[in-house]
Design a protein around this motif. Sequence first.
Motif, PDB file in Angstrom:
ATOM      1  N   GLU A  21     -52.405  17.596  -8.681  1.00  0.00           N
ATOM      2  CA  GLU A  21     -52.687  18.604  -7.662  1.00  0.00           C
ATOM      3  C   GLU A  21     -52.943  17.861  -6.354  1.00  0.00           C
ATOM      4  O   GLU A  21     -53.977  17.211  -6.188  1.00  0.00           O
ATOM      5  CB  GLU A  21     -53.884  19.466  -8.066  1.00  0.00           C
ATOM      6  N   VAL A  50     -50.500  23.375  -9.261  1.00  0.00           N
ATOM      7  CA  VAL A  50     -51.467  24.291  -8.630  1.00  0.00           C
ATOM      8  C   VAL A  50     -52.281  24.920  -9.750  1.00  0.00           C
ATOM      9  O   VAL A  50     -51.729  25.554 -10.656  1.00  0.00           O
ATOM     10  CB  VAL A  50     -50.773  25.372  -7.771  1.00  0.00           C
ATOM     11  N   GLY A  90     -49.937  23.354  -1.703  1.00  0.00           N
ATOM     12  CA  GLY A  90     -49.395  23.621  -3.032  1.00  0.00           C
ATOM     13  C   GLY A  90     -47.886  23.550  -3.113  1.00  0.00           C
ATOM     14  O   GLY A  90     -47.277  24.058  -4.056  1.00  0.00           O
TER      15      GLY A  90
END
Length: 316
Positions: free
Chosen positions: A71, A82, A77
């Motif tokens: 992440e 995510v 994102g």
Amino acid sequence: MQNIPSVDLRDFLSGDPVRKQKFVNEIGKAYEDIGFVALKGHFLDDQLVDELYGEVRNFFNLPLEVKSKYEIPGIGGQRGYVSFGKEHAKGRSAGDLKEFWHFGQYVSEGSKYAGEYPDNVTVTELPKFNEVGREAYQMLEKTGVYVLRALALFLGLDEFYFDNYIKDGNSILRPIHYPPITDEPKDGAVRAAAHGDINLITLLMGAQGKGLQVQNHDGQWIDAIAEPDELVINVGDMLSRHTNNRLKSTIHQVVNPPRELWGTSRYSIPFFMHPVSDMKLNCLENCIDADHPKLYDDITAGEFLDERLVELGLKK
């Protein structure tokens, strides 16, 4: 019973002008009426689909601390992992009951867009994950090219109108995992709350079971269920905007299953087909007339995407 129209890309590719025009008419009418079709004859073969689902399951089955390594902060994102509940629909605060991964564009050598996109993220624990993801990305992108060529003809444009806008475009392949539901969801949270997609078109793998619903023009929710060999393809907000809403970006959602099926995972894999950031989404002149006044302000694809990522909670 299938509730969305089914079309076959092989008609468009057949070399027969009558079959080609039939496909153009069918997909164009479907997108004027409801904004969704089920598409046969695409470029994904069964083996690639099976491999992709296998790799996606392997990734989401990794421990959370391993997934969390992927992440990446500060990129909204747009690549990598995510985590669960992070994204929410526009206008809602409750996070969707899902976690997902993003594969992004593999730009051509020397492309002016090369520096614009974050790098794809490599999962070291799964040697085939990135390779299979890249192949699926490219087959879905190839399918999308022909769908947009058909839509260009339907709109009275040159067949290849969209080609330069989608070459090296900011498209995203998003494998999604909707985990088992273990507690009563808070604040009415669902797997994916009602929303329209941001992009030009979305090509979706994994709509074979109930869950995905489409809102028709009467406000009724209908199940969008595809056959195993079909992709579900819908119009996104960028294309709707560009065509002055002639082609409809339909609101859709993924509802929670009946309580007896809460213990099961659901996987789906949409490909969000985006143009390059400097494409102007200004309403096409031939979609504006006295009965259809211009509905939207001028904006570029990049500006529109940034606005929406903020609204979705992915970008500050």
